[in-house]
Design a protein around this motif. Sequence first.
Motif, PDB file in Angstrom:
ATOM      1  N   ALA A  36       0.830  -1.202   0.000  1.00  0.00           N
ATOM      2  CA  ALA A  36       0.000   0.000   0.000  1.00  0.00           C
ATOM      3  C   ALA A  36       0.869   1.258   0.000  1.00  0.00           C
ATOM      4  N   PHE A  37       1.971   1.241   0.757  1.00  0.00           N
ATOM      5  CA  PHE A  37       2.864   2.396   0.810  1.00  0.00           C
ATOM      6  C   PHE A  37       3.530   2.622  -0.547  1.00  0.00           C
ATOM      7  N   ALA A  38       3.967   1.545  -1.189  1.00  0.00           N
ATOM      8  CA  ALA A  38       4.586   1.662  -2.509  1.00  0.00           C
ATOM      9  C   ALA A  38       3.593   2.227  -3.521  1.00  0.00           C
ATOM     10  N   GLU A  39       2.351   1.780  -3.475  1.00  0.00           N
ATOM     11  CA  GLU A  39       1.340   2.275  -4.408  1.00  0.00           C
ATOM     12  C   GLU A  39       1.100   3.768  -4.201  1.00  0.00           C
ATOM     13  N   THR A  40       1.120   4.212  -2.945  1.00  0.00           N
ATOM     14  CA  THR A  40       0.948   5.643  -2.663  1.00  0.00           C
ATOM     15  C   THR A  40       2.067   6.465  -3.294  1.00  0.00           C
ATOM     16  N   LEU A  41       3.301   6.000  -3.156  1.00  0.00           N
ATOM     17  CA  LEU A  41       4.426   6.721  -3.748  1.00  0.00           C
ATOM     18  C   LEU A  41       4.339   6.718  -5.272  1.00  0.00           C
ATOM     19  N   TYR A  42       3.966   5.559  -5.863  1.00  0.00           N
ATOM     20  CA  TYR A  42       3.804   5.512  -7.326  1.00  0.00           C
ATOM     21  C   TYR A  42       2.863   6.630  -7.797  1.00  0.00           C
ATOM     22  N   LYS A  43       1.678   6.684  -7.186  1.00  0.00           N
ATOM     23  CA  LYS A  43       0.645   7.620  -7.626  1.00  0.00           C
ATOM     24  C   LYS A  43       1.058   9.066  -7.393  1.00  0.00           C
ATOM     25  N   ASN A  44       1.681   9.325  -6.226  1.00  0.00           N
ATOM     26  CA  ASN A  44       2.073  10.703  -5.908  1.00  0.00           C
ATOM     27  C   ASN A  44       3.127  11.219  -6.893  1.00  0.00           C
ATOM     28  N   ILE A  45       4.087  10.378  -7.228  1.00  0.00           N
ATOM     29  CA  ILE A  45       5.142  10.832  -8.144  1.00  0.00           C
ATOM     30  C   ILE A  45       4.593  10.990  -9.562  1.00  0.00           C
ATOM     31  N   ALA A  46       3.810  10.021 -10.004  1.00  0.00           N
ATOM     32  CA  ALA A  46       3.271  10.073 -11.370  1.00  0.00           C
ATOM     33  C   ALA A  46       2.373  11.282 -11.591  1.00  0.00           C
ATOM     34  N   SER A  47       1.686  11.725 -10.543  1.00  0.00           N
ATOM     35  CA  SER A  47       0.748  12.856 -10.676  1.00  0.00           C
ATOM     36  C   SER A  47       1.361  14.175 -10.232  1.00  0.00           C
ATOM     37  N   CYS A  48       2.656  14.209 -10.035  1.00  0.00           N
ATOM     38  CA  CYS A  48       3.301  15.414  -9.502  1.00  0.00           C
ATOM     39  C   CYS A  48       3.083  16.626 -10.414  1.00  0.00           C
ATOM     40  N   GLY A  49       3.104  16.398 -11.744  1.00  0.00           N
ATOM     41  CA  GLY A  49       2.896  17.504 -12.677  1.00  0.00           C
ATOM     42  C   GLY A  49       1.532  18.121 -12.553  1.00  0.00           C
ATOM     43  N   ASP A  50       0.531  17.353 -12.078  1.00  0.00           N
ATOM     44  CA  ASP A  50      -0.808  17.892 -11.892  1.00  0.00           C
ATOM     45  C   ASP A  50      -0.874  18.790 -10.664  1.00  0.00           C
ATOM     46  N   ARG A  51      -0.031  18.512  -9.673  1.00  0.00           N
ATOM     47  CA  ARG A  51      -0.058  19.309  -8.443  1.00  0.00           C
ATOM     48  C   ARG A  51       0.873  20.509  -8.515  1.00  0.00           C
ATOM     49  N   LEU A  52       2.027  20.336  -9.194  1.00  0.00           N
ATOM     50  CA  LEU A  52       3.029  21.399  -9.246  1.00  0.00           C
ATOM     51  C   LEU A  52       3.276  21.806 -10.693  1.00  0.00           C
ATOM     52  N   ALA A  53       3.052  23.059 -10.974  1.00  0.00           N
ATOM     53  CA  ALA A  53       3.260  23.541 -12.346  1.00  0.00           C
ATOM     54  C   ALA A  53       4.726  23.505 -12.752  1.00  0.00           C
ATOM     55  N   THR A  54       5.612  23.456 -11.777  1.00  0.00           N
ATOM     56  CA  THR A  54       7.058  23.459 -12.068  1.00  0.00           C
ATOM     57  C   THR A  54       7.600  22.062 -12.329  1.00  0.00           C
ATOM     58  N   ALA A  55       6.794  21.022 -12.140  1.00  0.00           N
ATOM     59  CA  ALA A  55       7.302  19.649 -12.227  1.00  0.00           C
ATOM     60  C   ALA A  55       6.879  18.980 -13.518  1.00  0.00           C
ATOM     61  N   LYS A  56       7.781  18.171 -14.057  1.00  0.00           N
ATOM     62  CA  LYS A  56       7.488  17.327 -15.215  1.00  0.00           C
ATOM     63  C   LYS A  56       7.969  15.914 -14.906  1.00  0.00           C
ATOM     64  N   ILE A  57       7.125  14.927 -15.226  1.00  0.00           N
ATOM     65  CA  ILE A  57       7.441  13.528 -14.940  1.00  0.00           C
ATOM     66  C   ILE A  57       7.580  12.789 -16.265  1.00  0.00           C
ATOM     67  N   SER A  58       8.645  11.992 -16.362  1.00  0.00           N
ATOM     68  CA  SER A  58       8.861  11.177 -17.554  1.00  0.00           C
ATOM     69  C   SER A  58       9.515   9.867 -17.135  1.00  0.00           C
ATOM     70  N   GLY A  59       9.651   8.965 -18.109  1.00  0.00           N
ATOM     71  CA  GLY A  59      10.350   7.713 -17.828  1.00  0.00           C
ATOM     72  C   GLY A  59       9.663   6.823 -16.825  1.00  0.00           C
ATOM     73  N   ASN A  60       8.337   6.859 -16.757  1.00  0.00           N
ATOM     74  CA  ASN A  60       7.588   6.003 -15.829  1.00  0.00           C
ATOM     75  C   ASN A  60       7.595   4.570 -16.378  1.00  0.00           C
ATOM     76  N   ARG A  61       8.451   3.727 -15.788  1.00  0.00           N
ATOM     77  CA  ARG A  61       8.604   2.361 -16.298  1.00  0.00           C
ATOM     78  C   ARG A  61       8.453   1.352 -15.160  1.00  0.00           C
ATOM     79  N   PRO A  62       7.732   0.262 -15.398  1.00  0.00           N
ATOM     80  CA  PRO A  62       7.601  -0.774 -14.365  1.00  0.00           C
ATOM     81  C   PRO A  62       8.782  -1.743 -14.416  1.00  0.00           C
ATOM     82  N   LEU A  63       8.981  -2.484 -13.335  1.00  0.00           N
ATOM     83  CA  LEU A  63       9.982  -3.543 -13.307  1.00  0.00           C
ATOM     84  C   LEU A  63       9.438  -4.730 -12.525  1.00  0.00           C
ATOM     85  N   SER A  64       9.882  -5.891 -12.887  1.00  0.00           N
ATOM     86  CA  SER A  64       9.506  -7.122 -12.185  1.00  0.00           C
ATOM     87  C   SER A  64      10.653  -8.107 -12.320  1.00  0.00           C
TER      88      SER A  64
END
Length: 584
Positions: A484-512
């Motif tokens: 649950a904690f990992a999922e929270t961090l995933y969502k918060n980082i991926a949506s950072c550009g929606d919360r902060l106009a100064t932020a841009k997120i790229s390179g969102n890649r999964p690993l297993s």
Amino acid sequence: MSDERPEAPRRARRAAEDDARDSAVPDDTPAEASTPGRPGGRFMSAPGPVADDVPQPEDTQPDAEATGPVPVAAPGHAAFMRPGSATTAATAQTPAEPAEPSGMPAFVAPGSAPEEPDAAPVPDEQPAVAQPVAAPAPVPAGAADEDQPDELTTRAARNPWPTRLLVGVVVLALGGGAAWLAVRQFSKDARTVTVTQTPSSSATPSRPDAISDASLVGTSEAAAALGGGAWTISETLSDVQPTSPQVTCMTNPQGLPNAQITRQRVLTSSQTAGLGALQRIDAYATEADATQAYSVRLARLSACDDVPAHLESAASISGLADQSFSMVIAYQDPTVQYRTVVISRTGTAVSMMDVTQPKQPVEPAKVAAAVVESSKRLATSADGTAPATLAVRAEVVPPTPIFGWLAQSDIPRITAGQGIWNSTQVAQVTTKGSQCENVTLASVTGPTGREQRSYLLEQDSAAPEAFGVDQVRFAFKDDAGAKAFAETLYKNIASCGDRLATAKISGNRPLSITGQDRQVVTGRVFTVTQATSENSEVYFRVAVVVSGNRVSYLVSNTRKNFDFTDDSWLLLAARSGQRVTQSR
């Protein structure tokens, strides 16, 4: 990370040298008022499972077995010297007294003319001296009446020559026997003994013939398994010096038992540039010693932090010997040099086969196949298990003593041929992250434990100040809490550009990937760009990885022109998750 090596106290070294010179012959000359001290030379040392990362059972020199002058290797074997090292000429101090000959053959580098070793001096024979026969004691007055000598005694007193002759014969016989024993002892064939820091449990080999030159991999065996056309033997050694070619990551292994016999061979391909192989076999007094040596060597290989190197991959091997394992190491120079090392134990012998090739590694299965015939010979001579059907399976890089954390050699270089990673001690969480996590990592509720370890890049002229990687480990009471904690961090980082106009997120890649004991590891990596002004930006690499009840978080303060590649950051994130599965 410093290249300085611990050094034995000078007085201890001198005492050891004095004992080696003087203990064999008792000195019955009168003592002089003062004895000039013998100058002591510095021990030559090279950088041992685990430096940052090696448990102290780390070759102290790996093979400092010779007591004579250390030979300087010729350029012919540079392919197996440590990357980045250069042979330096040392000025040796001249001892006040001549050292005893070591009896070991001097190492001759490939391509150089062998020198004939000086003949060992033969001690001058000392003539046997007959002990004088004491004259008969005078008989006190009056004693003649009490003890009358018999006729034989009287004749012996009158003619002492038979007695003297008998005594002389006995003395000559004893002297001749002693001389024969001395000559026999002196003329015995010298045996190569590898000297290490930790005494062995036994100084007597159980099988003096356990290994020989014939035990090593031959040219036809290398060609059949490794390709590259015809192969040639560059050199075969029974006395491995610090300046001799070395197996990758095997400098300065601590806690290594004494090898009774050593053989080493370097082979090269005649058709494929840069393709070569080095095999070293050590025979030990007992199987227990060989098992300990195998563990020490494998742990040293698993850390591989004596010079900047990258731990690429690991594989288990079955069907080759009693024990066997393989690792691929990369020296990230402008032309990457790969080393595939297969280490195996057969009975009382430990073999290390190191195959080098530029640009891409040789597969572990091929290296194992090259050793099969050698292992068959060792199974007979060293009382081990003979090879069967080979099976190679990818494994997690073995753990280091700082369990659960990245090792320095897990982190790739940024600039080819430059840089070395150093780490801090595990401590409290202080990192601020990328500012897109939307939580305070040092105090967020939920984890039952949290710690941080930082890794700093040094000796890279292109690196910005304080460039590095922070790793934070979070523990939870159960797997669900970690997920649950990992999922929270995933969502918060991926949506950072929606919360902060100064932020841009790229390179969102999964690993297993799978970790220790096949535990499942999953996660995501991101690139975060934060605008600090109209014309200025800062960059972060971020990773969140979860396995079981633990979460690993990584963040690096990169730059636009100084950064990890996308693939190297993804692989580093995966390795951090695998390391978490090795936590204790």
